[in-house]
Design an enzyme around this catalytic site. Structure first.
Site, mmCIF file in Angstrom:
data_model
loop_
_atom_site.group_PDB
_atom_site.id
_atom_site.type_symbol
_atom_site.label_atom_id
_atom_site.label_comp_id
_atom_site.label_asym_id
_atom_site.label_seq_id
_atom_site.Cartn_x
_atom_site.Cartn_y
_atom_site.Cartn_z
ATOM 1 C CE LYS A 176 -8.597 2.907 -5.031
ATOM 2 N NZ LYS A 176 -7.404 2.515 -6.170
ATOM 3 C CG ASP A 226 -9.558 0.069 -8.437
ATOM 4 O OD1 ASP A 226 -10.967 0.648 -8.062
ATOM 5 O OD2 ASP A 226 -9.335 -0.198 -7.308
ATOM 6 N NE ARG A 282 3.829 4.427 3.779
ATOM 7 C CZ ARG A 282 2.676 4.170 2.531
ATOM 8 N NH1 ARG A 282 1.851 4.762 1.801
ATOM 9 N NH2 ARG A 282 3.440 3.150 2.133
ATOM 10 C CB THR A 298 -2.159 -1.057 -9.004
ATOM 11 O OG1 THR A 298 -3.391 -0.047 -8.765
ATOM 12 C CG2 THR A 298 -1.485 -0.523 -10.636
ATOM 13 C CG HIS A 300 0.784 0.123 -7.371
ATOM 14 N ND1 HIS A 300 0.543 0.876 -8.397
ATOM 15 C CD2 HIS A 300 -0.036 -0.402 -5.967
ATOM 16 C CE1 HIS A 300 -0.727 1.601 -7.181
ATOM 17 N NE2 HIS A 300 -0.731 1.020 -6.586
HETATM 18 MN MN MN Z 1 -7.307 -0.731 -6.511
#
Ligand code: MN
Length: 422
Positions: free
Chosen positions: A260, A240, A149, A356, A140
Site C-alpha cells: 500500500k 489508495d 477467506r 474502498t 467491500h
Molecule cells: Mn484502502
C-alpha cells in the site's frame, strides 16, 4: 444554513454548465504560476483565485488572516486557524465574488488575482502529517472476505463493532497527475513454491475519499461523534493504490505494508465540509447497535456520486464503476471518534481514508479485485483488450460530485498512470 451555501447565489466569474466549481463550492488548493512561489487559492468555474494577492492588496480582509497565511506551500497555516476562521474566509470569498458585489467585477486589483486553470500548476495542497486508512464499506469488506477467506463468515467478528483501520504512510501520498512506477516486492504466485522477488502482477486501485483534519485535542483526550465534524476541514478524492499479490503474502499478522505504501493519490482541491452540508444524508442502519461512544445524532453521511474510468494507452476511457460515498457503513464522525477514543491525538493536516467504497451491485465495486472478481471476470476495454488488474500504460481516473436540483458541488478528478517498474 451557511450563507455561502445559498443555492441562489451566482458569481460574476463565469461558471460553465455542469462545472464542479460554482460559487457555492469555494474549495481550497495550492498552486504555482510560471515558476512563482506557491500560494493558496480557491476556484470558481475555470478561474483560479490567488488569496495571497487579494489579501496583500487589501481586497480580502478576514479577521485572523494575513497575506502570509496564503503565501505558503500548503494549506496547513490556514487550517491552523480552525473551523470558525476558515468558515469566515469562505464567506468573505463568497461575498467578494457574488453578483451582489457589482464593484468587484471591474476592480483591477482583484483582476490581478485571477488566473485560468490552464495557466497554473496545482501542488500538493496539504503537508500531511499522519495518514490513516479505514475499511468502512461493508460491501467491500464482505467481498474481500468471500474471495480470500470464508464465504460463510466473510466479515471478521470485529467488523460490525469497530471502524477497522490501520496507520498508513504519508510520505508517498501524491497529487493527481503524478504517475507511478509499478512496485516490486515479494510475491508468491504458486502456493506450493517459495516466494519470488518480482514486479507486482496485480496492481489495483481503491476508490476512496479522504478527509483532512484541523488540530484535534491534546494527547489523552477524545473527540466525540457529535464534536467530530468541528475537527474536519474538508474532503478530497483518494485512490489508495494497492498491489494485491504483495498484500496477500505480507498482510498476516500486522496488515498492509509494502502493498500500500508505494503511492496514494489525492485530488488537487479540498472541498470544505461546510460546502457539503446540503448533501448530508442518513447513514445506513447499523445492526448490532454500536457501543455508546460510536452512537451519533443527525445526518453524518454525504451523498457524493463517484465514478472510476480506466484508459489504456491509445484508446478511450471506459467507465468501470459508479459508486457513492453514502454507502459507507461507518461515517467520518464515527471514524474520528474511534481514532481518538484511546486518547490518540490527531493534528492539523492529518489524512483519513474512508476505505474502498463499494456498493451492493457488481457495477458499483470500488476496486479491480472486486470488479473482475479476483481475475475470474475480466473487464472489456474499448480497444477489445481485457483487464483483470491495472497494466502498464493504463490511466485510472476517479471523479466525484454532489448534485441536487439547485447546485452541483464537485471534487474534480484524481488520476494517475501506471508506468513500467523501475
Ligand atoms: Mn484502502
Amino acid at each position: 444554513m451557511i450563507a455561502a451555501n445559498n443555492p441562489s447565489l451566482r458569481s460574476w466569474i463565469s461558471v460553465p454548465e455542469g462545472s464542479d466549481f460554482p460559487i457555492q463550492n469555494l474549495p481550497f488548493g495550492v498552486f504555482t504560476k510560471s515558476g512563482s512561489t506557491a500560494r493558496v487559492g480557491t476556484r470558481i468555474g475555470d478561474t483560479v483565485i490567488d488569496l495571497s494577492i487579494l489579501t496583500a492588496s487589501g481586497q480580502l480582509e478576514v479577521a485572523g488572516f494575513t497575506a502570509e497565511d496564503f503565501s505558503q506551500e500548503c494549506l496547513n497555516p490556514m487550517m491552523k486557524k480552525g473551523k470558525e476562521a476558515t468558515r469566515r474566509l469562505r464567506q468573505a470569498l463568497s461575498d467578494l465574488f457574488s453578483t451582489e458585489n457589482h464593484a468587484a467585477a471591474s476592480n483591477e486589483s482583484i483582476q490581478k488575482a485571477l488566473f485560468s486553470v490552464n495557466e497554473v500548476d496545482m501542488c500538493m495542497p496539504v503537508q500531511i502529517g499522519d495518514y490513516t486508512d479505514f475499511y468502512s464499506s461493508k460491501e467491500h469488506a464482505t467481498n474481500v472476505g468471500i474471495m480470500f477467506r470464508d464465504p460463510a463468515n466473510a466479515l471478521l467478528p470485529n467488523w460490525l463493532w469497530i471502524p477497522v483501520g490501520y496507520h498508513g504512510r504519508s510520505s508517498s501520498v501524491i497529487i493527481s497527475g503524478q504517475d507511478i512506477h509499478r512496485p516490486k516486492g515479494q510475491i508468491k504466485p504458486d502456493d506450493n513454491e517459495p516466494p519470488i522477488f518480482a514486479a507486482s502482477r496485480q496492481v489495483d486501485f481503491e476508490l476512496e475519499m479522504g478527509f483532512i483534519t484541523y488540530d484535534g485535542k491534546p494527547l489523552g483526550d477524545s473527540i466525540s461523534t457529535n464534536e467530530a465534524e468541528d475537527f474536519i476541514f474538508g474532503m478530497c478524492l483518494f485512490n489508495d493504490w494497492s498491489a494485491r499479490d504483495i498484500q496477500k503474502w505480507e498482510y498476516v499478522p500486522l496488515g498492509p505494508f509494502l502493498a500500500k505504501n508505494f503511492a496514494s493519490s489525492i485530488s488537487c482541491w479540498i472541498v470544505t465540509l461546510d460546502a457539503l452540508q446540503p448533501f448530508a444524508v442518513e447513514s445506513p442502519e447499523q445492526d448490532p447497535a454500536v457501543l455508546s461512544y460510536l452512537t451519533f445524532e443527525g445526518k453524518k453521511s454525504y451523498d457524493i456520486q463517484l465514478e472510476v474510468g480506466l484508459t489504456p494507452e491509445n484508446t478511450t476511457e471506459k467507465i468501470i464503476s459508479n459508486s457513492n460515498f453514502k454507502y459507507m457503513y461507518w461515517n467520518m464522525s464515527q471514524q474520528l471518534a474511534h481514532h481518538t477514543v484511546n486518547g490518540c491525538n490527531v493534528r492539523c493536516g492529518d489524512l483519513m481514508g474512508s476505505g474502498t467504497i463499494s456498493g451492493s451491485t457488481p457495477d458499483s465495486f470500488g476496486s479491480m479485485l472486486e470488479l473482475a472478481w479476483k481475475g475470474t471476470k475480466p473487464l472489456l476495454m474499448n480497444d477489445g483488450t481485457e483487464r483483470r488488474f491495472i497494466q502498464d500504460g493504463d490511466t485510472v481516473t476517479m471523479r466525484g460530485y454532489c448534485q441536487n436540483n439547485d447546485v452541483r458541488i464537485g471534487f474534480g478528478e484524481v488520476k494517475a498512470k501506471i508506468l513500467p517498474s523501475k
